[in-house]
Scaffold this motif. Structure first.
Motif, short mmCIF file in Angstrom:
data_model
loop_
_atom_site.label_atom_id
_atom_site.label_comp_id
_atom_site.label_asym_id
_atom_site.label_seq_id
_atom_site.Cartn_x
_atom_site.Cartn_y
_atom_site.Cartn_z
N THR A 35 43.88 31.98 35.68
CA THR A 35 43.64 30.61 36.15
C THR A 35 44.88 29.77 35.83
N HIS A 36 45.49 29.20 36.86
CA HIS A 36 46.68 28.38 36.64
C HIS A 36 46.38 26.89 36.66
N SER A 37 45.24 26.52 37.28
CA SER A 37 44.99 25.08 37.47
C SER A 37 44.58 24.45 36.15
N ASN A 38 44.78 23.15 36.08
CA ASN A 38 44.55 22.43 34.84
C ASN A 38 43.24 21.67 34.82
N ALA A 39 42.29 22.02 35.74
CA ALA A 39 41.04 21.27 35.87
C ALA A 39 40.39 21.10 34.49
N ASN A 40 40.21 22.22 33.79
CA ASN A 40 39.76 22.13 32.40
C ASN A 40 40.89 22.72 31.57
N LYS A 41 41.55 21.87 30.79
CA LYS A 41 42.79 22.35 30.15
C LYS A 41 42.53 23.51 29.18
N ASN A 42 41.30 23.64 28.71
CA ASN A 42 41.00 24.78 27.82
C ASN A 42 40.95 26.11 28.57
N ASP A 43 40.77 26.02 29.90
CA ASP A 43 40.70 27.24 30.71
C ASP A 43 42.07 27.67 31.24
N LEU A 44 43.11 26.96 30.86
CA LEU A 44 44.45 27.30 31.35
C LEU A 44 44.79 28.74 30.96
N TYR A 45 45.22 29.53 31.94
CA TYR A 45 45.60 30.94 31.78
C TYR A 45 44.43 31.84 31.38
N LYS A 46 43.21 31.36 31.66
CA LYS A 46 42.04 32.22 31.43
C LYS A 46 42.17 33.45 32.33
N ILE A 47 41.81 34.60 31.80
CA ILE A 47 41.91 35.84 32.59
C ILE A 47 40.51 36.21 33.11
N THR A 48 40.47 36.72 34.34
CA THR A 48 39.23 37.26 34.89
C THR A 48 39.50 38.70 35.29
N VAL A 49 38.71 39.61 34.77
CA VAL A 49 38.85 41.04 35.10
C VAL A 49 37.70 41.43 36.01
N LYS A 50 38.05 41.88 37.23
CA LYS A 50 37.03 42.24 38.23
C LYS A 50 37.12 43.71 38.58
N VAL A 51 35.98 44.30 38.90
CA VAL A 51 35.92 45.69 39.38
C VAL A 51 36.41 45.73 40.84
N VAL A 52 37.22 46.74 41.19
CA VAL A 52 37.72 46.84 42.58
C VAL A 52 37.21 48.07 43.32
N VAL A 53 36.73 49.06 42.59
CA VAL A 53 36.08 50.22 43.22
C VAL A 53 34.81 50.49 42.41
N PRO A 54 33.79 51.14 42.98
CA PRO A 54 32.54 51.35 42.23
C PRO A 54 32.79 52.09 40.91
N VAL A 55 32.13 51.61 39.84
CA VAL A 55 32.23 52.26 38.52
C VAL A 55 30.80 52.58 38.07
N MET A 56 30.56 53.85 37.87
CA MET A 56 29.21 54.27 37.46
C MET A 56 28.95 53.91 35.99
N LYS A 57 27.69 53.73 35.66
CA LYS A 57 27.29 53.44 34.29
C LYS A 57 27.89 54.48 33.33
N ASP A 58 28.40 54.02 32.19
CA ASP A 58 29.01 54.83 31.12
C ASP A 58 30.40 55.37 31.47
N HIS A 59 30.89 55.11 32.71
CA HIS A 59 32.27 55.51 33.03
C HIS A 59 33.24 54.48 32.45
N HIS A 60 34.46 54.94 32.14
CA HIS A 60 35.44 54.06 31.52
C HIS A 60 35.91 52.97 32.48
N ILE A 61 36.12 51.78 31.94
CA ILE A 61 36.67 50.66 32.71
C ILE A 61 38.17 50.60 32.40
N THR A 62 39.01 50.62 33.46
CA THR A 62 40.45 50.82 33.23
C THR A 62 41.30 49.77 33.94
N THR A 63 42.51 49.62 33.41
CA THR A 63 43.53 48.78 34.03
C THR A 63 44.81 49.61 34.10
#
Length: 523
Positions: free
Chosen positions: A238-266
């Motif tokens: 997040t680059h916007s300054n709407a809430n200054k405490n949220d500046l540079y907040k990261i959001t990690v989203k799934v991009v392909v299906p991940v089954m339960k108990d499978h590792h979440i990776t970057t």
């Protein structure tokens, strides 16, 4: 924990193993678009810019400032965008560090890159957490530093020692009076700063800012995401300054299906490097040897991104392909698929590195079509058509074909169309969820669209205009290409490059609608 974090905390569980330490697994089946976690940074700071003698980031807001004419912080003398910059008094930005940096008040105009070392600011801000936010400091010290690999004499240790540790201690920390030191830095030593440098190198993420500067930031939960060369998540900031405490907040989203108990990776490396380059980079920067499915497969999931052509045995040519016998062994031989010839790894490495320098050289010069084609032709003698060096050259060529007066012929457009489709095939295999290659993918689909539309507009070889029946299949394919090009960028709109590309493609889409209306084609 914020409301958003509370809602998404069910997405993952934290597990532990001897090999991986802490890592994340899916707490339930996850679908593309599901948020794994959102998190505010513990601490962030600007990196040095590419040419620090010319431009430096303001220490309050990180806008690039011209160093020779820029203003200075009235208290510590570091370059700023203006004396009124709101970040100068903000404790999350320059507010606290200024008390330390101001013990060296004199300003200089020569050798500024040595005098103002922006890469030392994140370690300093980390160490200041012990007073400004003891909870964050406690969590920071739990992060991996890999100090066992960063011993004196190693490149990582010696660089940190010269450019951060000695710099901070000699210029600032040793000059502090007793009261200031006990107020801000009750615990301070060379060893501690080295440990913090190790934590930063191992865990920090880079954030590109719209104006051109880069930050480094540390995130407590995100840092335990495990690496894979085929990651199943994408992160945005997040680059916007709407809430200054949220500046540079990261959001990690799934991009392909991940089954339960499978590792979440970057992914902590470049998706378009070959296996040896990726694994070496990960060893050098993250101190581990990747054994993911892509690294373990000599063909890199059937893309042949690192494959060489066989040199033959000197008596007769061979049509075989050279691949590493064991891609997880740094000393592996490369064996031919057709004949008994083997080549040792150091020879392959030397060749690939020489070719890489040539490719980088031509691309850095903004190579012309002729230069790119000549190098492509020469390297194609040694490399598999899908090799990552050839991918780079082709990716540049497709952006020139069909856009320059001498490169508009039917033959060139056919060549461009084929190249786009070949590169899209590789890109989709290596990054099916657009986690890392969304900009590449978007450019490829946009260029495919433009080649198809140019073909639709071109007169036939006998001078006649194409009929609606001839045009329609091209238009249908062009429509799906341009729509994919826009869709690929959906998570890149906070990035300047993503926004710019999106607006270019949107203009193309308007032109496309106009063309369809003129021809009375509905798709």
């Amino acid at each position: 924990m914020g409301q958003e974090d509370a809602n998404t905390s069910l997405s993952y569980k934290i597990e532990t193993s001897d090999e991986l330490g802490r890592y994340l697994v899916a707490a339930r089946d996850l679908s593309p678009g599901d948020v794994v976690l959102t998190e505010r940074p513990m601490v962030f700071a600007p990196k040095a810019m590419l040419d620090p003698e010319a431009q430096m980031p303001c220490v309050g807001c990180y806008k690039p400032v011209f160093t020779d004419i820029g203003e200075r912080c009235a208290k510590c003398g570091w370059p700023v965008c203006s004396g009124n910059c709101s970040g100068l008094g903000d404790p999350r930005h320059h507010g606290i560090e200024c008390n330390i940096l101001s013990v060296r008040p004199e300003c200089v105009l020569d050798n500024m890159a040595d005098y103002y070392r922006h890469d030392a600011l994140l370690p300093l801000r980390c160490i200041l957490l012990q007073k400004t936010d003891p909870e964050k400091w406690k969590n920071l010290l739990k992060m991996q530093s890999h100090m066992e690999c960063r011993t004196p004499g190693t490149e990582a240790y010696d660089e940190a020692n010269e450019f951060v540790v000695e710099y901070l201690i000699n210029n600032f920390i040793n000059k502090l009076d007793k009261d200031t030191k006990s107020k801000y830095l009750p615990e301070i030593s060379k060893e501690l700063i080295h440990r913090v440098c190790g934590i930063i190198d191992t865990n920090s993420l880079e954030i590109r800012l719209p104006e051109g500067a880069e930050l480094q930031a540390l995130y407590y939960n995100t840092c335990i995401l495990e690496h894979s060369c085929i990651p199943n998540t994408k992160h945005t900031f997040t680059h916007s300054n709407a809430n200054k405490n949220d500046l540079y907040k990261i959001t990690v989203k799934v991009v392909v299906p991940v089954m339960k108990d499978h590792h979440i990776t970057t992914m902590y490396s470049h998706a378009l490097w070959g296996t040896q380059a990726r694994r070496q980079h990960l060893k050098d920067t993250k101190y581990f040897s990747c054994k993911c499915p892509r690294c373990s497969d000599p063909t890199e999931l059937g893309t042949y991104l690192s494959a060489m052509k066989c040199f033959g045995d000197g008596t007769k040519p061979c049509n075989g392909i050279h691949l590493p016998e064991d891609p997880l062994d740094d000393e592996t031989d490369w064996a031919c698929s057709e004949c008994p010839v083997k080549v040792n790894n150091s020879q392959i490495n030397m060749l690939i590195s020489q070719m890489g320098e040539e490719v980088d050289g031509v691309l850095a010069m903004g190579g012309s079509v002729t230069m790119l084609e000549n190098l492509l032709c020469r390297l194609s003698t040694f490399l598999h058509p899908n090799h990552y060096h050839l991918y780079s050259l082709k990716h540049s060529l497709i952006q020139l074909y069909g856009r320059q007066p001498n490169y508009m012929s039917e033959e060139i457009l056919e060549k461009k169309t084929k190249m786009c489709k070949d590169l899209i095939g590789i890109t989709n295999t290596l990054d099916p969820g657009n986690a890392r290659l969304s900009l590449y993918s978007s450019v490829l689909h946009h260029e495919l669209y433009s080649a198809l539309i140019l073909k639709a507009k071109k007169v036939n070889s006998d001078g006649s205009f194409k009929t609606i029946d001839e045009i329609k299949p091209l238009v249908i394919e062009a429509k799906s290409s341009i729509e994919f090009a826009l869709k690929a960028l959906k998570d890149d709109m906070e990035e300047t490059s993503g926004r710019k590309l999106y607006s270019v493609i949107e203009e193309s889409k308007k032109e496309f609608q106009k063309f369809c209306n003129e021809k009375n084609i509905s798709v």
